[in-house]
Design an enzyme around this catalytic site. Structure first.
Site, mmCIF file in Angstrom:
data_model
loop_
_atom_site.group_PDB
_atom_site.id
_atom_site.type_symbol
_atom_site.label_atom_id
_atom_site.label_comp_id
_atom_site.label_asym_id
_atom_site.label_seq_id
_atom_site.Cartn_x
_atom_site.Cartn_y
_atom_site.Cartn_z
ATOM 1 N N GLU A 48 9.705 31.326 33.700
ATOM 2 C CA GLU A 48 9.726 31.197 32.243
ATOM 3 C C GLU A 48 10.284 29.845 31.808
ATOM 4 O OE1 GLU A 48 11.434 33.482 28.287
ATOM 5 O OE2 GLU A 48 11.099 34.584 30.135
ATOM 6 N N ASP B 3 18.117 42.880 44.585
ATOM 7 C CA ASP B 3 17.195 43.856 44.029
ATOM 8 C C ASP B 3 17.219 43.757 42.498
ATOM 9 O OD1 ASP B 3 15.761 46.049 43.188
ATOM 10 O OD2 ASP B 3 16.645 47.432 44.643
ATOM 11 N N HIS C 215 11.716 25.743 23.711
ATOM 12 C CA HIS C 215 10.820 26.525 24.551
ATOM 13 C C HIS C 215 9.437 25.898 24.616
ATOM 14 C CE1 HIS C 215 9.137 30.173 26.366
ATOM 15 N NE2 HIS C 215 8.122 30.039 25.523
ATOM 16 N N LYS D 58 16.948 41.201 26.664
ATOM 17 C CA LYS D 58 15.976 40.548 27.545
ATOM 18 C C LYS D 58 16.389 39.105 27.794
ATOM 19 C CE LYS D 58 11.959 38.247 28.541
ATOM 20 N NZ LYS D 58 11.665 36.805 28.427
#
Length: 420
Positions: A78, A277, A375, A261
């Protein structure tokens, strides 16, 4: 066509796949790019292996936790995650860095026992035989006990379903440097016959829980308002906007999901780089934040008596530095060396610190310049690459897209055509 696929050699699997998906030689060559994880090793890690999948590995910089400076390996596709984390960490470092603590590392195994007739008697019986039962659990994994870990405690719970009440036994296990899933599963299965004998019920499920609320890590930071100002806003205004943004996420589940998130953007990137994990810790983090029955933001932002911005993040962090695929993944081993991590507890504190820094970066951008500015700069580069740009053309195509405000594949291809 795929009958007995798992028995085939990798080259045979690729030939079958080539016919099935009509792959070209160039597309097969992509699958033949070995990368850092040898195909021979990967072939023993999963079934039907055809290749390995790579994401960018970068360094999050400027991170200071408990006075120690870190270069943090982060694996993510990302755009802006690593840049944002590095920027926020630099800001936090100016006010002394992050402080982090760990609650310890007790993982949880569950036995769900059905058909227990008298819960109080069964609970008392388990309590009276706890020492014996812990010995049984430790005998199932003696190597862990020899290293100083092992089963520590048994807790009994009653869980109501729509049809019945389940007698649930929790086994708390100190797994040391490992996440310990296989250890815990082995122990609870070993306990099953004695638990059934002592309770008179049937233990239909014996497995670890991914909600590791006995293995949490906490990160905090305190930032004076004079470090928060922007070109257009005072530090006080930025501080207050960040606190209001937190309040919004605390009141609205739609915003809370996006808030969280963003935190996991940073944490997942660290976990992936260290071979941990990711799915397990994601599940634990989201369950933990909803433990009181309502889904909430993972972090908390407030103002202290001096007017400073204060951030805090506590999450279950059952990370590991050994076990699983960590030892056989060259990049995971290298990540530990690069970050100079001594043990799993330190890694847990580092990961949650990255999550808090990531959250600050997102909130600060969101309430000032907007989330898209930084971004989209990196997104423009990714789009340019997707359009076929290479080398110096990537920067030129990205800059032109940013100038027009049109950051999409068709615009990138149009610019590429004009460049030619």
């Amino acid at each position: 066509m795929f009958e007995g696929y798992y028995k085939k050699s990798r080259s045979e699997r690729l030939q079958i796949l080539r016919d099935y998906a009509d792959l070209t030689d160039a597309e097969l060559a992509i699958l033949d790019d070995e990368g850092a994880l040898p195909f021979e090793t990967a072939n023993h890690m999963v079934e039907n292996m055809i290749s390995t999948f790579q994401v960018p590995l970068g360094l999050g910089l400027n991170m200071v936790v408990n006075g120690k400076k870190y270069a943090v390996p982060m694996a993510t596709e990302e755009p802006s995650v690593i840049a944002a984390m590095s920027s926020a960490s630099k800001l936090i470092a100016q006010s002394g860095g992050l402080k982090a603590t760990s609650s310890g590392r007790l993982m949880v195994g569950q036995l769900a026992v059905y058909g227990v007739l008298n819960f109080e008697t069964a609970k008392q019986t388990i309590t009276e035989h706890q020492t014996f039962l812990l010995d049984v659990a430790n005998a199932a994994y003696p190597s862990l006990l020899k290293r100083g870990g092992g089963a520590r405690e048994l807790i009994v719970r009653e869980v109501e379903t729509t049809e019945e009440t389940i007698f649930v036994v929790h086994l708390h296990v100190e797994t040391l440097e490992a996440m310990g899933a296989n250890m815990i599963n082995t122990m609870v299965e070993a306990l099953c016959p004695d638990i059934e004998r002592l309770t008179g019920g049937t233990a239909e499920m014996k497995i670890l829980s991914n909600l590791t609320d006995q293995a949490t890590a906490t990160a905090t930071c305190t930032i004076p308002v004079n470090l928060l100002f922007t070109k257009n806003r005072s530090g006080e205004e930025v501080r207050d906007r960040i606190v209001r943004a937190f309040a919004f996420s605390d009141a609205d589940i739609y915003r809370a999901a996006t808030h969280n998130k963003g935190i996991m953007n940073g944490i997942d990137a660290v976990l992936l780089a260290f071979g941990n994990d990711v799915r397990s810790i994601e599940a634990s983090a989201h369950a933990y934040t909803a433990k009181d029955g309502r889904y909430r933001p993972m972090s908390r932002w407030s103002v202290n008596a001096r007017g400073d911005l204060v951030g805090e993040l506590t999450l279950p962090m059952p990370v590991a530095t050994v076990g699983g695929s960590i030892a056989i993944s060259p990049l995971a081993t290298l990540a530990k060396k690069i970050a100079k991590i001594e043990n799993a507890e330190e890694l847990a504190m580092l990961a949650v610190s990255v999550g808090l820094a990531q959250n600050l970066a997102a909130l600060k951008a969101l309430v000032t310049e907007g989330i898209q500015r930084g971004h989209m700069t990196l997104q423009a580069k990714s789009t340019a690459i997707s359009a076929g740009a290479t080398g110096e053309k990537i920067e030129r195509v990205a800059e032109r897209m940013l100038e027009t405000g049109q950051i999409n594949l068709s615009e990138a291809k149009k610019i590429m055509k004009e460049e030619r």
